[in-house]
Design a protein around this motif. Structure first.
Motif, mmCIF file in Angstrom:
data_model
loop_
_atom_site.group_PDB
_atom_site.id
_atom_site.type_symbol
_atom_site.label_atom_id
_atom_site.label_comp_id
_atom_site.label_asym_id
_atom_site.label_seq_id
_atom_site.Cartn_x
_atom_site.Cartn_y
_atom_site.Cartn_z
ATOM 1 N N PRO A 20 2.109 -4.304 -8.939
ATOM 2 C CA PRO A 20 0.817 -4.130 -8.236
ATOM 3 C C PRO A 20 0.761 -4.870 -6.901
ATOM 4 C CG PRO A 20 0.446 -4.592 -10.558
ATOM 5 C CD PRO A 20 1.913 -4.774 -10.310
ATOM 6 N N GLN A 21 1.446 -5.993 -6.798
ATOM 7 C CA GLN A 21 1.412 -6.740 -5.554
ATOM 8 C C GLN A 21 2.024 -5.944 -4.405
ATOM 9 O OE1 GLN A 21 -0.217 -9.564 -5.063
ATOM 10 N NE2 GLN A 21 0.326 -9.386 -2.870
ATOM 11 N N ILE A 22 2.976 -5.057 -4.725
ATOM 12 C CA ILE A 22 3.582 -4.212 -3.690
ATOM 13 C C ILE A 22 2.532 -3.265 -3.115
ATOM 14 C CG2 ILE A 22 5.287 -2.410 -3.261
ATOM 15 C CD1 ILE A 22 7.060 -3.694 -5.357
ATOM 16 N N VAL A 24 -0.759 -3.793 -3.187
ATOM 17 C CA VAL A 24 -1.718 -4.624 -2.453
ATOM 18 C C VAL A 24 -1.199 -4.933 -1.053
ATOM 19 C CG1 VAL A 24 -2.817 -6.900 -2.395
ATOM 20 C CG2 VAL A 24 -2.725 -5.612 -4.531
ATOM 21 N N SER A 25 0.093 -5.287 -0.962
ATOM 22 C CA SER A 25 0.694 -5.565 0.351
ATOM 23 C C SER A 25 0.668 -4.323 1.237
ATOM 24 C CB SER A 25 2.133 -6.044 0.180
ATOM 25 O OG SER A 25 2.182 -7.223 -0.581
ATOM 26 N N ALA A 26 0.864 -3.157 0.629
ATOM 27 C CA ALA A 26 0.822 -1.919 1.404
ATOM 28 C C ALA A 26 -0.570 -1.675 1.961
ATOM 29 C CB ALA A 26 1.257 -0.742 0.522
ATOM 30 N N VAL A 27 -1.610 -1.956 1.154
ATOM 31 C CA VAL A 27 -2.987 -1.778 1.628
ATOM 32 C C VAL A 27 -3.293 -2.761 2.758
ATOM 33 C CG1 VAL A 27 -5.416 -1.943 0.955
ATOM 34 C CG2 VAL A 27 -3.768 -0.868 -0.586
ATOM 35 N N GLU A 28 -2.850 -3.984 2.578
ATOM 36 C CA GLU A 28 -3.117 -4.994 3.623
ATOM 37 C C GLU A 28 -2.403 -4.626 4.920
ATOM 38 O OE1 GLU A 28 -3.673 -8.832 0.612
ATOM 39 O OE2 GLU A 28 -1.809 -8.549 1.744
ATOM 40 N N ASP A 29 -1.164 -4.167 4.839
ATOM 41 C CA ASP A 29 -0.436 -3.754 6.044
ATOM 42 C C ASP A 29 -1.125 -2.568 6.714
ATOM 43 O OD1 ASP A 29 1.375 -5.731 5.546
ATOM 44 O OD2 ASP A 29 2.892 -4.413 4.657
ATOM 45 N N ALA A 30 -1.669 -1.678 5.924
ATOM 46 C CA ALA A 30 -2.356 -0.525 6.496
ATOM 47 C C ALA A 30 -3.599 -0.952 7.273
ATOM 48 C CB ALA A 30 -2.728 0.459 5.388
ATOM 49 N N ILE A 31 -4.345 -1.891 6.725
ATOM 50 C CA ILE A 31 -5.540 -2.381 7.431
ATOM 51 C C ILE A 31 -5.142 -3.089 8.726
ATOM 52 C CG2 ILE A 31 -7.474 -3.992 7.273
ATOM 53 C CD1 ILE A 31 -7.812 -1.431 5.666
ATOM 54 N N ILE A 118 0.021 3.392 3.366
ATOM 55 C CA ILE A 118 0.004 3.073 1.941
ATOM 56 C C ILE A 118 0.964 3.979 1.176
ATOM 57 C CG2 ILE A 118 -1.428 3.136 -0.127
ATOM 58 C CD1 ILE A 118 -3.794 2.261 1.651
ATOM 59 N N PHE A 119 0.922 5.293 1.462
ATOM 60 C CA PHE A 119 1.824 6.224 0.777
ATOM 61 C C PHE A 119 3.289 5.902 1.057
ATOM 62 C CE2 PHE A 119 -1.450 9.907 0.389
ATOM 63 C CZ PHE A 119 -2.007 9.260 -0.702
ATOM 64 N N GLN A 120 3.568 5.544 2.317
ATOM 65 C CA GLN A 120 4.958 5.235 2.673
ATOM 66 C C GLN A 120 5.444 3.996 1.927
ATOM 67 O OE1 GLN A 120 5.583 4.686 6.851
ATOM 68 N NE2 GLN A 120 7.756 4.154 6.617
ATOM 69 N N LYS A 121 4.620 2.969 1.909
ATOM 70 C CA LYS A 121 5.010 1.745 1.207
ATOM 71 C C LYS A 121 5.202 1.992 -0.286
ATOM 72 C CE LYS A 121 4.803 -1.264 4.634
ATOM 73 N NZ LYS A 121 5.952 -2.110 5.061
ATOM 74 N N VAL A 122 4.335 2.804 -0.864
ATOM 75 C CA VAL A 122 4.439 3.100 -2.295
ATOM 76 C C VAL A 122 5.712 3.880 -2.589
ATOM 77 C CG1 VAL A 122 3.404 4.401 -4.186
ATOM 78 C CG2 VAL A 122 1.968 2.958 -2.739
ATOM 79 N N ARG A 123 6.056 4.844 -1.724
ATOM 80 C CA ARG A 123 7.292 5.618 -1.933
ATOM 81 C C ARG A 123 8.525 4.727 -1.833
ATOM 82 N NH1 ARG A 123 4.644 9.796 1.099
ATOM 83 N NH2 ARG A 123 5.654 9.018 2.999
ATOM 84 N N GLU A 124 8.515 3.838 -0.843
ATOM 85 C CA GLU A 124 9.654 2.931 -0.704
ATOM 86 C C GLU A 124 9.784 2.035 -1.940
ATOM 87 O OE1 GLU A 124 9.041 0.790 2.865
ATOM 88 O OE2 GLU A 124 9.540 2.478 4.197
ATOM 89 N N ALA A 125 8.664 1.536 -2.415
ATOM 90 C CA ALA A 125 8.704 0.692 -3.613
ATOM 91 C C ALA A 125 9.161 1.488 -4.830
ATOM 92 C CB ALA A 125 7.318 0.097 -3.858
ATOM 93 N N GLU A 126 8.735 2.746 -4.901
ATOM 94 C CA GLU A 126 9.135 3.584 -6.019
ATOM 95 C C GLU A 126 10.633 3.848 -5.992
ATOM 96 O OE1 GLU A 126 7.750 7.833 -8.074
ATOM 97 O OE2 GLU A 126 7.090 7.282 -6.054
#
Length: 500
Positions: A20-22, A24-31, A118-126
């Motif tokens: 989940p922290q990944i 959260v970090s993606a959301v923070e980077d997006a903002i 956010i989508f990009q960060k989630v895909r990379e983490a996935e």
């Protein structure tokens, strides 16, 4: 209590199998990116999610320095005096956080940008999660479900991730339907920029090994061991097996009663041919078995250090030993791990003859030794590169006429001279023959010494005629000597007899 936003992030993380922290970090980077785009600022921006309220705060961060002279970039650094106006507890080297207003000012474009990040960060983490999950399972057999077909590739669902099967990893005998369940081998795991990172295969030899372990109990419990597998998917597979128990037939155990076990595997592979071979430590014996169904005449080790074998088969077995497009010998070489050269009996015989001819001393006789060739003709032949009688004898009339200054009549002259030369060599060889068995050379000489005078003269005449029979002139002289003998008067004084 966690906010609704954090609960949504937590559910997404569990679905994707990531931390989940990944997210959260993606959301923070997006903002942060949306805020920088709105303020058009080069400041060092950060964002932080409040788990309790679900609010995301953005602020600029500046490094605290002691004097104004140390401030190199006002966007990144601030003096200690100015920093303490905002936070009196700050010291040199600390960070000053200046809040940035985000509520109500980030428009639709900024929100869309945040969504993409956010989508990009989630895909990379996935992808990283999938890579770490399957990198240690390469070569493992898994059950997969056909999800879709993308051009020549087939996409499978293997549980926690999607897997791709490219065309070269497929058998030409197989086709797949959506939602069909099949067994596949995890061939490799890639850090792909897009798409599935797991590559699966139905053409790998590990699939055949797994099928035999499933169908043959003796292989599963270790009584029969698979020593080597060579496979060309969709065509033929050769598998070498060895039994650890002398009472168990390795090949028979794999074939099964009436071929039931191997037929089950062949059905799974959509009709692919399978050759089951008994393994031998001796490379020569193993090669004879591996080249079945062809019958091998003999196997020779050419170079043991280089692992090179030469196999000789009967002329009628050559095509069977090589196989369709060289498939049989190619699979046998893979199974053995040796290089194999296949030759027929006729090819081997010709090779031995060439080697013997190369070992034999080559005769080389100058043209000057041939009587009948003038000096001018010898010079012309030498100028054309023909310097020996053997080279001259190998030339055709057309090749001779191609030499400047040589015509058809000269070719006939050369032919006659060469033939006479070799005829004289044959005659000389005949004179040097060993006498017949039971008669010695000394006995022949003694017989000549005790023979009557007339018989000796006749023998001498015959020998002279044989020695000079090579030329027409010698034949004429021999006939004249014979006539003179007939006209000689007898010793008793009587008149010579006339013969008609």
């Amino acid at each position: 209590m966690a906010s609704e936003l954090y609960n949504t992030i937590d559910a997404l993380s569990r679905e994707k199998g990531i931390d989940p922290q990944i997210v959260v970090s993606a959301v923070e980077d997006a903002i942060v990116m949306a805020t920088r785009k709105y303020y058009k600022s080069q400041e060092n921006l950060r964002a932080k999610l409040d788990k309790e309220t679900g609010k995301i705060n953005a602020f600029a961060v500046k490094m605290v320095v002691e004097t104004p002279e140390q401030v190199e970039d006002p966007n990144l650094q601030v003096t200690l005096e100015d920093a303490r106006k905002v936070d009196p507890a700050l010291e040199v080297g600390g960070e000053l956080q200046i809040p940035k207003v985000t509520e109500g000012i980030l428009g639709r474009i900024a929100a869309q940008l945040a969504k993409q990040v956010i989508f990009q960060k989630v895909r990379e983490a996935e992808r990283d999660t999938v890579y770490n999950e399957y990198i240690g399972r390469v070569g493992e057999i898994v059950n997969a479900t056909v999800k879709r077909v993308e051009g020549p590739d087939v996409i499978f669902d293997i549980g926690k991730a999607e897997a791709r099967m490219p065309r070269k990893e497929q058998s030409r005998l197989e086709s797949f339907a959506i939602a069909e369940r099949v067994r596949v081998v995890i061939a490799r795991v890639e850090r792909a920029s897009k798409g599935p990172g797991v590559v699966v295969s139905r053409a790998a030899p590990e699939l055949v090994q797994h099928l035999f372990q499933t169908e043959v109990p003796e292989i599963y419990d270790g009584t029969v061991v698979i020593r080597a597998i060579a496979r060309e998917a969709g065509e033929r597979t050769k598998i070498a097996v060895m039994s650890k128990d002398k009472d168990v037939d390795a090949v028979g155990a794999c074939v099964g009663m009436k071929g039931m076990r191997v037929q089950s595997i062949i059905r799974e592979l959509r009709g692919e041919k399978i050759d089951i071979i008994e393994y031998h430590e001796d490379a020569v014996t193993f090669a004879e078995k591996a080249l079945q169904p062809a019958k091998v005449s003999r196997v020779t080790v050419v170079d043991s250090s280089d692992k090179h074998l030469e196999v000789v088969v009967d002329d009628s077995q050559l095509s069977l030993a090589i196989g369709k497009k060289g498939q049989n010998v190619r699979l046998a070489a893979k199974l053995l791990g040796w290089k194999i050269d296949i030759k027929s009996e006729e090819e081997k015989r010709q090779e031995v003859e060439l080697q013997m001819a190369a070992m034999a001393p080559q005769a080389s006789t100058p043209l000057e030794n041939v009587t009948g060739l003038g000096e001018g003709l010898v010079e012309k032949l030498s100028a054309a590169g023909v310097t020996t009688v053997e080279a001259l004898a190998d030339m055709t009339p057309e090749q001779l006429e191609a030499i400047e200054g040589i015509g058809p009549k000269t070719v006939e002259k050369i032919s006659l001279a060469v033939n006479n030369y070799f005829a004289s060599l044959d005659a000389g060889a005949a004179e040097g023959e060993v006498p017949a068995e039971g008669v010695s050379a000394e006995g022949e000489v003694a017989a000549e010494e005790v023979a009557p005078e007339g018989a000796a003269e006749a023998a001498a005449g015959e020998i002279a005629a044989e020695e000079q029979a090579a030329t027409p002139e010698a034949t004429v002289k021999a006939e004249a000597a014979s006539d003179e003998k007939e006209e000689r008067e007898p010793e008793d004084g009587s008149a010579p007899e006339k013969t008609e």
